[in-house]
Design an enzyme around this catalytic site. Structure first.
Site, mmCIF file in Angstrom:
data_model
loop_
_atom_site.group_PDB
_atom_site.id
_atom_site.type_symbol
_atom_site.label_atom_id
_atom_site.label_comp_id
_atom_site.label_asym_id
_atom_site.label_seq_id
_atom_site.Cartn_x
_atom_site.Cartn_y
_atom_site.Cartn_z
ATOM 1 N N GLU A 144 -13.497 -0.757 15.330
ATOM 2 C CA GLU A 144 -13.164 -2.007 16.028
ATOM 3 C C GLU A 144 -12.826 -1.784 17.493
ATOM 4 O O GLU A 144 -12.796 -2.733 18.272
ATOM 5 C CB GLU A 144 -11.975 -2.685 15.327
ATOM 6 N N ASN A 145 -12.555 -0.536 17.862
ATOM 7 C CA ASN A 145 -12.045 -0.300 19.212
ATOM 8 C C ASN A 145 -12.841 0.657 20.089
ATOM 9 O O ASN A 145 -12.614 0.694 21.299
ATOM 10 C CB ASN A 145 -10.607 0.220 19.117
ATOM 11 N N HIS B 116 -16.944 1.704 8.051
ATOM 12 C CA HIS B 116 -15.483 1.595 8.193
ATOM 13 C C HIS B 116 -15.020 2.914 8.779
ATOM 14 O O HIS B 116 -14.981 3.932 8.094
ATOM 15 C CB HIS B 116 -14.832 1.321 6.831
ATOM 16 N N GLY C 242 -11.986 4.698 10.511
ATOM 17 C CA GLY C 242 -10.569 4.669 10.885
ATOM 18 C C GLY C 242 -10.069 6.091 10.843
ATOM 19 O O GLY C 242 -10.776 6.996 11.251
ATOM 20 N N ASN D 83 0.886 -1.156 0.000
ATOM 21 C CA ASN D 83 0.000 0.000 0.000
ATOM 22 C C ASN D 83 0.928 1.210 0.000
ATOM 23 O O ASN D 83 1.489 1.576 1.035
ATOM 24 C CB ASN D 83 -0.870 -0.048 1.252
ATOM 25 N N ASP E 250 -9.685 0.528 -4.356
ATOM 26 C CA ASP E 250 -10.640 0.954 -3.329
ATOM 27 C C ASP E 250 -12.019 1.231 -3.919
ATOM 28 O O ASP E 250 -13.022 1.180 -3.201
ATOM 29 C CB ASP E 250 -10.157 2.257 -2.683
ATOM 30 N N LYS F 15 3.361 0.637 3.029
ATOM 31 C CA LYS F 15 2.924 -0.320 4.060
ATOM 32 C C LYS F 15 2.952 -1.679 3.408
ATOM 33 O O LYS F 15 2.469 -1.827 2.280
ATOM 34 C CB LYS F 15 1.489 0.003 4.478
ATOM 35 N N ARG G 116 -8.547 9.088 20.096
ATOM 36 C CA ARG G 116 -8.197 8.804 21.500
ATOM 37 C C ARG G 116 -7.878 10.102 22.238
ATOM 38 O O ARG G 116 -8.225 10.263 23.416
ATOM 39 C CB ARG G 116 -7.023 7.825 21.569
#
Lengths: 125, 367
Positions: B336-337, B210, B212, B7, B150, B14, B287
């Site tokens: 997810e978190n 999604h 992120g 990526n 994508d 990545k 966060r």
């Protein structure tokens, strides 16, 4: 509507072209109706449900097709549309939902001038 | 068969190395090359079952970056394969496939030319993918490459959902329309979610979120993308870390005019300085926003409420578009978190049949 079709900004002209099978009029009208439905879904989620959907404005008060199309497929959130009540409902105040619909649907003729006169009266009397 | 997944960003690579023929698609290693083209670059290599390895030195271009990755992968101590010959194929994530690529594609000259032609509408993403493809041509000559876009999954979106109500000529001349992104993820989690929920994927109404660094929501109707919240670029839709998401375009032209900004500056404003960073001035990381929220910071409270609220709006919208919804799936770093996000987004949707289980949700949280 004008930009998409190149025909006109007036829904009546678009309806005519739609009925003639003009593909860009069909696309434009489907987008026009579809986007109203999207906002109904969005605002129902924002408010945690909906009790009443009201149609108004030149197209809202006169286009049976638009109201029927926008209200279709919303049974999952308690909307039961009455096609008979909707047929011919032009320029009147009327309930368009079935008697057992959880969500009421209405068409109400708008009257901004009356509101303006009322506010004016209240501030000057 | 060992496959290298790449990526490529404008200054990063990545990677993951996956053994597709092991019992369960085994991850062998993953890593990150950063600051390509800057004074000093970094390679962070994480082989599974071995100590991670780091390297700091100038990395002038993607080809050098790929060479360093290959060295790390075949290294006697922290490597995971014995020789480059073991890499049988390379899969590239490419952001924008336009209308050319409704599916993944083996790379040939025609593929490269089409990706290059799309650099015009994806100037931040596609050039880097081409760099990655060229680098592999040099470092692993003859190894087949595949491009996975994508945008591909969203090519099933109907015109009524992908067209903008702009003069039709701009679609004809430039293919200006909604494309949507994160397609690979939406497709994957819609399918996995259907399995988890015991649904027939091909006869279902699924909404995938999604969330992120970037985020998007997709309506998946009978196994196909039907609408999505990102648009012509990844800018549209949700409030994100640094992107504004949905906004009245006339507000943008007003600001540009008042501040004397160029189009490039406006682009940077909307993509890099907006979102929760722009609203709070604190950070683009949720966060950090959560921390400020818990400290009662009013702008963090506003920004987080907007961030959560906008996800809920798209759920309502897509349920109306599909005539209902059978399954809502959350994925991505925040999806997810973040227990708070999922609980907030799912609250108040009882009118459309949603019953959230707070116990099930608790504990599937930030570690």
């Amino acid at each position: 509507m004008l930009g998409l079709t190149g025909i006109s900004s007036d829904m009546r002209d678009i309806d005519k072209a739609y009925n003639e099978g003009n593909p860009r009029a069909i696309l434009a009208r489907d987008m026009y109706y579809g986007r109203i439905k999207k906002f109904i879904g969005q605002y129902a989620a924002e408010m945690g449900g909906v009790d009443l959907i009201v149609f108004t404005g030149g197209v809202g008060e006169n286009s049976c097709e638009m109201r029927e199309s926008v209200c279709s497929g919303l049974e999952f959130m308690g909307v039961k549309f009455d096609r008979n009540a909707n047929a011919g409902a032009r320029g009147v105040d009327k309930i368009l939902s079935a008697a057992d619909s959880k969500v009421k649907i209405a068409v109400v003729a708008t009257n901004e001038e009356l509101v303006i006169a009322t506010d004016t009266y209240n501030l000057v009397k | 068969m060992v496959i290298l997944v790449l990526n490529c960003g404008s200054s990063s690579i990545k990677y993951q190395v996956i053994d597709m023929e092991s019992a369960s698609s085994k991850l062998l290693a993953k890593g990150l090359v950063e600051r390509i083209g800057l004074a000093e670059g970094d390679l962070t290599h994480k082989p599974v079952g071995k100590e991670p390895f780091e390297l700091h030195r100038p990395i002038p271009d993607h080809t050098t970056g790929i060479e360093l990755v290959m060295e790390a992968l075949t290294h006697p101590v922290h490597g995971v394969i014995r020789s480059l010959d073991e890499v049988k194929a390379v899969g590239h994530r490419v952001a924008h496939g336009g209308e050319f690529f409704p599916q993944s594609c083996l790379v040939n000259d025609d593929t490269k030319e089409k990706i290059r032609s799309l650099c015009q509408i994806a100037p931040l993403h596609n050039p880097a993918s081409l760099e990655g493809i060229r680098a592999i041509d040099q470092v692993l000559p003859g190894v087949p490459q595949v491009t996975v876009f994508d945008t591909s999954f969203h090519q099933t979106i109907p015109a009524v959902n992908y067209m903008f109500a702009l003069p039709y000529e701009y679609y004809e001349k430039y293919r200006v329309r909604k494309y949507g992104f994160h397609g690979t993820s939406h497709k994957f989690v819609a399918r996995e979610g259907a399995k988890l929920a015991g649904l027939d994927f091909d006869r279902s109404k699924i909404i995938t979120c999604h969330i992120g660094n970037g985020g998007s929501v997709t309506a998946v109707l009978n196994g196909k993308s039907y609408d999505t919240s990102m648009g012509f670029s990844p800018l549209d839709g949700l409030v994100m870390g640094t992107r504004c998401g949905q906004v009245d375009a006339s507000a943008i032209t007003f600001i540009g005019d008042k501040e004397g900004m160029s189009f490039a500056e406006l682009d940077t404003l909307m993509n890099k300085k907006s979102g929760v960073l722009g609203l709070t001035g604190i950070s683009s990381d949720m966060r950090d926003i959560d921390k400020a929220y818990n400290e009662g910071n009013p702008r963090a409270i506003l920004a987080r409420d907007m961030y959560y609220g906008r996800i809920k709006k798209f759920i309502g919208q897509y349920a109306a578009e599909m005539g209902g919804v059978d399954l809502i799936v959350f994925t991505g770093g925040v999806g997810e978190n973040s227990c708070e996000m999922r609980e907030s987004v799912c609250s108040g949707l009882e009118f459309m049949g949603v019953k959230f289980d707070r116990n099930a949700n608790a504990g599937a949280c930030w570690v």
